[in-house]
Write a protein that holds these residues in place. Structure first.
Motif, short mmCIF file in Angstrom:
data_model
loop_
_atom_site.label_atom_id
_atom_site.label_comp_id
_atom_site.label_asym_id
_atom_site.label_seq_id
_atom_site.Cartn_x
_atom_site.Cartn_y
_atom_site.Cartn_z
N GLN A 55 0.84 -1.21 0.00
CA GLN A 55 0.00 0.00 0.00
C GLN A 55 0.86 1.24 0.00
OE1 GLN A 55 -3.20 -0.11 2.79
NE2 GLN A 55 -4.22 1.55 1.76
N GLU A 127 -8.02 1.19 -3.93
CA GLU A 127 -8.63 1.43 -2.62
C GLU A 127 -9.77 2.43 -2.83
OE1 GLU A 127 -6.38 3.73 0.18
OE2 GLU A 127 -7.18 2.65 1.90
N HIS A 141 -10.95 9.98 1.74
CA HIS A 141 -11.50 9.69 0.40
C HIS A 141 -12.64 10.66 0.07
CE1 HIS A 141 -9.41 5.81 -0.51
NE2 HIS A 141 -9.14 5.95 0.79
N HIS A 195 -11.89 1.02 5.30
CA HIS A 195 -12.74 2.23 5.29
C HIS A 195 -14.20 1.82 5.42
CE1 HIS A 195 -9.57 5.16 4.45
NE2 HIS A 195 -9.01 4.21 3.72
N HIS A 216 -5.23 -1.50 6.41
CA HIS A 216 -4.78 -0.71 7.57
C HIS A 216 -5.76 -0.79 8.74
CE1 HIS A 216 -7.36 2.42 5.92
NE2 HIS A 216 -6.52 2.76 4.97
N ASP A 273 1.62 2.81 3.50
CA ASP A 273 0.51 3.72 3.18
C ASP A 273 1.05 5.14 2.99
OD1 ASP A 273 -2.09 4.23 2.47
OD2 ASP A 273 -2.80 4.55 4.50
ZN LIG Z 1 -6.90 4.08 3.39
#
Ligand SMILES: [Zn+2]
Length: 394
Positions: A55, A127, A141, A195, A216, A273
């Motif tokens: 990621q 993602e 997001h 998420h 995550h 990430d």
């Molecule tokens: Zn994320």
């Protein structure tokens, strides 16, 4: 110097046995592993499998999610990641308009297939945009583009990506999720839960349909949750789910990192990430997602107006390994394997057996100065793609 088609000999102290070894490579593979002589005090470097990041949104000023994105900039990111000991990574494409997602996928897939990549980009992690619309789980997001899963749309994107989407993060709170997940998994894509504001039943149905990873875990969540049940416990408790976790030292406290690692054991995966500001100097920056953000000297990236709100991670996997050790989460060997062998095993990559004979010659030579890891050389398919002993021009 070892070249992809030629022989190479590398000496070092094996990260997991603490014993000196000699690796002989040919045609991009490890062809012999011999006992060596000497130890670290004889100036032998450490030797360990190359790092694998599942990621990564960008690095060193290069943002995989902002257009225009050039093929050259993706390659530049690859080169910089070699310096960090990364030999495989999965760029993460996040929620955006369907058209922009398609364009970004096309560009990255070209980079994947180019000779310059040396097979370092092992696929794409999409993602979004099938995530939770709720504030909190949604994270950064863009709410305008969050939507329920749509198979035809995914097929179109996979086509644009020339089949290179390997991981899809979604929230199973959408009604049609189980059916959609089943189709993804049947097509060879790993589905990850992230998420999300999903309830216990929705998570259970997602896993039954084939979801196999938590994206995550512990982040991309509400600031406050019912003590139980909640989606963090549900994912922690399900043995069929692997867990990705961010080890930058800011996204998760040591206690949570420790619990995830203890519960998931060999199914724990460290991810960076990282965002495009990773690897840059401290200061104030403007980002298209977070607006004005501050990067502190300690490596915390937060919104300028709200120091408590993180705007992404700016630490590489190498730094994540250092953090895990400094925070007392696990041993050096375990932290390294969470960042190399575990992600390789999860994705079924050829590098899952590490330094065994027959494996791809993907490895890193490095020094450990206390807990600081200094990469000396990165070897990708038997070729030295980063040589830190050379004097850098800039
Ligand atoms: Zn994320």
């Amino acid at each position: 110097m070892a070249a992809e088609q030629g022989f190479g000999i590398f000496k070092g102290v094996e990260y997991c046995t603490n014993k000196p070894i000699i690796l002989k490579t040919n045609n991009g593979r490890i062809v012999k592993k011999l006992d060596g002589t000497g130890n670290n005090s004889d100036n032998l470097p450490w030797i360990a499998p190359g790092l694998v990041d599942l990621q990564i949104n960008g690095y060193s000023g290069i943002d995989f999610n902002t257009l225009p994105l050039s093929f050259e900039s993706v390659h530049k990111a690859t080169e910089i990641l070699w310096k960090e000991g990364v030999t495989q990574y999965i760029p993460t494409v996040i929620t955006n308009s369907p058209e922009r997602i398609e364009t970004i996928l096309e560009i990255i897939s070209k980079a994947i297939e180019s000779d310059e990549s040396r097979h370092t980009i092992a696929g794409i992690h999409l993602e979004g945009p099938f995530l939770s619309p709720e504030d909190g789980p949604r994270g950064a997001h863009d709410a305008a583009y969050i939507r329920p899963p749509e198979w035809e749309m995914f097929v179109k994107w996979q086509k644009a990506a020339r089949g290179h989407i390997r991981i899809l993060t979604l929230s199973p709170e959408w009604q049609n999720s189980p059916n959609f997940i089943k189709k993804c998994v049947e097509s060879g894509v790993k589905v990850s839960i992230g998420h999300t504001a999903a309830n216990s039943e929705q998570i259970s149905l997602a896993v039954k349909a084939g979801a196999s990873l938590s994206t995550h875990l512990g982040n991309g969540a509400h600031a406050k949750l019912p003590r139980h049940p909640n989606y963090i416990w549900d994912q922690l408790a399900d043995d069929r789910l692997w867990a990705g976790m961010i080890g930058d030292g800011f996204h998760l406290p040591a206690s949570v990192l420790k619990v995830i690692r203890k519960v998931k054991e060999s199914h724990t995966i460290l991810v960076s990430d990282s965002v495009n500001l990773a690897g840059l100097s401290p200061g104030v920056y403007h980002t298209h997602v977070g607006g004005k953000v501050v990067l502190t000297p300690e490596g915390k990236l937060h919104l300028a107006e709200s120091p408590d709100l993180l705007a992404g991670s700016v630490k590489s996997l190498r730094k994540g390994i250092e953090n895990l050790i400094n925070m007392g989460v696990c041993s050096f060997q375990e932290a390294w394997e969470m960042s190399s062998l575990h992600p390789s095993t999860f994705l079924g990559l050829q590098t899952k057996d590490g330094l065994k004979v027959g494996s791809p010659a993907d490895f890193v030579l490095f020094n450990r100065n206390k807990n600081e890891i200094q990469v000396i050389q990165t070897i990708k398919n038997g070729e030295i793609v980063f040589n830190g002993l050379k004097v850098e021009k800039n």
